[in-house]
Design an enzyme around this catalytic site. Structure first.
Site, PDB file in Angstrom:
ATOM      1  CG  HIS A 189      -0.438   0.331   2.501  1.00 14.98           C
ATOM      2  ND1 HIS A 189      -0.188  -0.612   3.473  1.00 14.98           N
ATOM      3  CD2 HIS A 189      -0.086   1.528   3.061  1.00 14.98           C
ATOM      4  CE1 HIS A 189       0.282  -0.016   4.561  1.00 14.98           C
ATOM      5  NE2 HIS A 189       0.355   1.270   4.339  1.00 14.98           N
ATOM      6  CG  ASP A 215      -0.116  -3.928   2.743  1.00 13.15           C
ATOM      7  OD1 ASP A 215       0.405  -3.345   1.782  1.00 13.15           O
ATOM      8  OD2 ASP A 215      -0.583  -3.344   3.734  1.00 13.15           O
ATOM      9  CB  SER A 232       2.907   1.818   6.158  1.00 10.98           C
ATOM     10  OG  SER A 232       1.717   2.001   6.868  1.00 10.98           O
TER      11      SER A 232
END
Length: 471
Positions: free
Chosen positions: A64, A95, A173
């Site tokens: 992402h 992901d 992230s």
């Protein structure tokens, strides 16, 4: 002497931490964000994330972080120069992504981080990344709270995840979670408005991904293509002749496109998977006294491998070897969340048609029951995709239909269609005067074919749309 030992230990720890910091990367992206309600439109968004250097001069991060990207740059910890990078492999399912830097000098003097194993509950971990609120590297510590299957926000699929209490925020992230100087997970997501509840993609999932791409392509994670029911109710167990000493789950629905369809049938009781007992609540033991979803032992296999199922059918126990050739998108009528692609659409006489996608359901915030029901159905050899009338671009030629939106189409001139491509082809090749669309309730939309074609260019100009169809 004890004091000297403590100083030496602290010194070694600090050196190890500095080596790890040298392998942390900040990722800058520019992404093209689709608009599923107006599928010919999009916007650009700049964002940043984190990553780490692993074996083979590669950068490991989240999918992402780089999804829908148009331009990527990376910067090492302690440096100011940015280097252009590109996505080499990506798995939107779990992901994860691998980036490749065009200039190999980026890696000069760096040391790749190694992957560890699945951590235990309360094991201490350290999270590295570049969260919002500053430019410097952030280092936070915490412990493992849970290890179980969780829905990954990026794909909407269930996979094993590690819950931690270390502080993580947007920008973290893709950063690594380190324990014993090895990566045990990659920061993935957090629960909003919570007190330090974050999730990691475990090293176990990362290793599967890295093994998958060794042949140069990403096949993904396999899918059994079936729905099950817990067998905790005594009456239900008696109905299916299930002895007290056995545990398992009942098969209640199977995708016709799944390899499981050849071996299983509704009412079968799954007792074990690859020799691991299935509990009555659908869980399996994957670590001592720790349980998670039975699909754990499916996720351990690569696409193309087989899994052994033990089945109770008509009070008799049998076994079946099921080849795992499908992913979830092969089995579902409405695919999992899509990325790195623009929405598909087709405009005919101001009527805007598109496949039903989970992205559209989220972006439109639709509560229409028929659309939600379709999202839970299996694909079949005859029906592989659902098609909807997204909206009607108002014109005199389509007067009376301007309020139609998010309307499911089941038939076109009395005929079924397999997918969006076939639907579009049927309209383009139709010789009938009217294109008649019908839903399962019997509601019809009629389009004068010749009139629709004659006003097409006028409608496109009026609404500043360059093309009547997506690429």
């Amino acid at each position: 002497m004890k004091f000297l030992f403590t100083l030496v230990f602290i010194s070694i720890t600090l050196v190890a931490q500095e080596n790890i910091k040298d392998s942390i990367v900040k990722i800058y992206t520019v992404a093209k964000i689709p608009n599923y309600n107006i599928p010919w439109n999009s916007k650009l968004r700049q964002a940043s994330g984190s990553g780490s250097i692993i074996n083979g001069n590669r950068i490991l991060t989240n999918a992402h972080v780089v999804a829908n990207e148009t331009f990527i740059e990376v910067k090492r910890y302690g440096a100011t120069k940015r280097y252009e990078a590109e996505v080499e492999f990506i798995s939107h399912q779990v992901d994860l992504a691998i980036l490749k830097v065009k200039d190999e000098s980026f890696f000069k003097g760096t040391k790749s981080l190694e992957l560890g194993s699945l951590p235990k509950i309360q094991q201490k971990i350290t999270v590295y990344g570049f969260p919002m609120g500053g430019n410097a590297l952030s280092v936070t510590t915490g412990v493992v709270s849970r290890v179980e299957h969780t829905r990954y926000v990026h794909s909407g699929e269930l996979f094993l995840a590690i819950q931690i209490d270390a502080a993580i925020n947007p920008g973290s992230s893709g950063g690594p979670a380190i324990s014993d100087d090895k990566i045990v997970g990659v920061v993935m997501q957090q629960i909003k408005k919570s007190q330090n509840i974050g999730y990691l993609v475990p090293a176990e999932i990362i290793k599967h991904f890295l093994q998958d791409i060794q042949d140069g392509k990403c096949d993904g994670f396999a899918h059994l293509g079936l729905a099950t029911q817990k067998m905790e109710n005594k009456a239900l167990r008696t109905l299916y002749k299930m002895p007290n000493e056995l545990s398992g789950v009942k098969v209640m629905d199977i995708s016709q496109k799944s390899p499981s369809y050849k071996f299983l049938k509704d009412g079968d009781i799954l007792l074990s998977i690859d020799g691991h007992n299935i509990e009555n609540d659908g869980s399996v033991e994957f670590m001592p006294e720790q349980f998670t979803s039975l699909i754990y032992y499916v996720d351990k296999k690569q696409v193309g491998e087989s899994v052994e199922l033990e089945i109770l059918r008509d009070a008799k126990i049998t076994k079946a070897d099921v080849k795992l050739s499908n992913t979830a998108d092969d089995d579902l009528l409405v695919d999992t969340l899509e990325h790195d692609t623009m929405p598909r659409y087709f405009i005919f006489g101001g009527y805007v048609f598109t496949p039903l996608t989970r992205n559209l359901l989220i972006h439109s915030r639709s509560n229409l029951l028929k659309l939600r029901e379709a999202a839970g159905k299996w694909a079949t050899p005859q029906k592989d995709e659902a098609v909807i009338l997204l909206r009607v671009l108002a014109d005199e030629s389509n007067r009376g239909d301007h309020k139609f939106s998010l309307w499911m189409i089941d038939e076109l001139n009395g005929k079924k269609f397999k997918d969006f491509r076939e639907f579009k082809k049927m309209i383009e090749e139709s010789k009938d005067r009217f294109i008649v669309l019908k839903n399962e309730d019997g509601v019809e939309v009629a389009i004068d074919r010749d009139k629709a074609r004659s006003v097409e260019s006028k409608i496109l100009r009026r609404y500043s749309i360059k093309s009547s169809a997506s690429e």
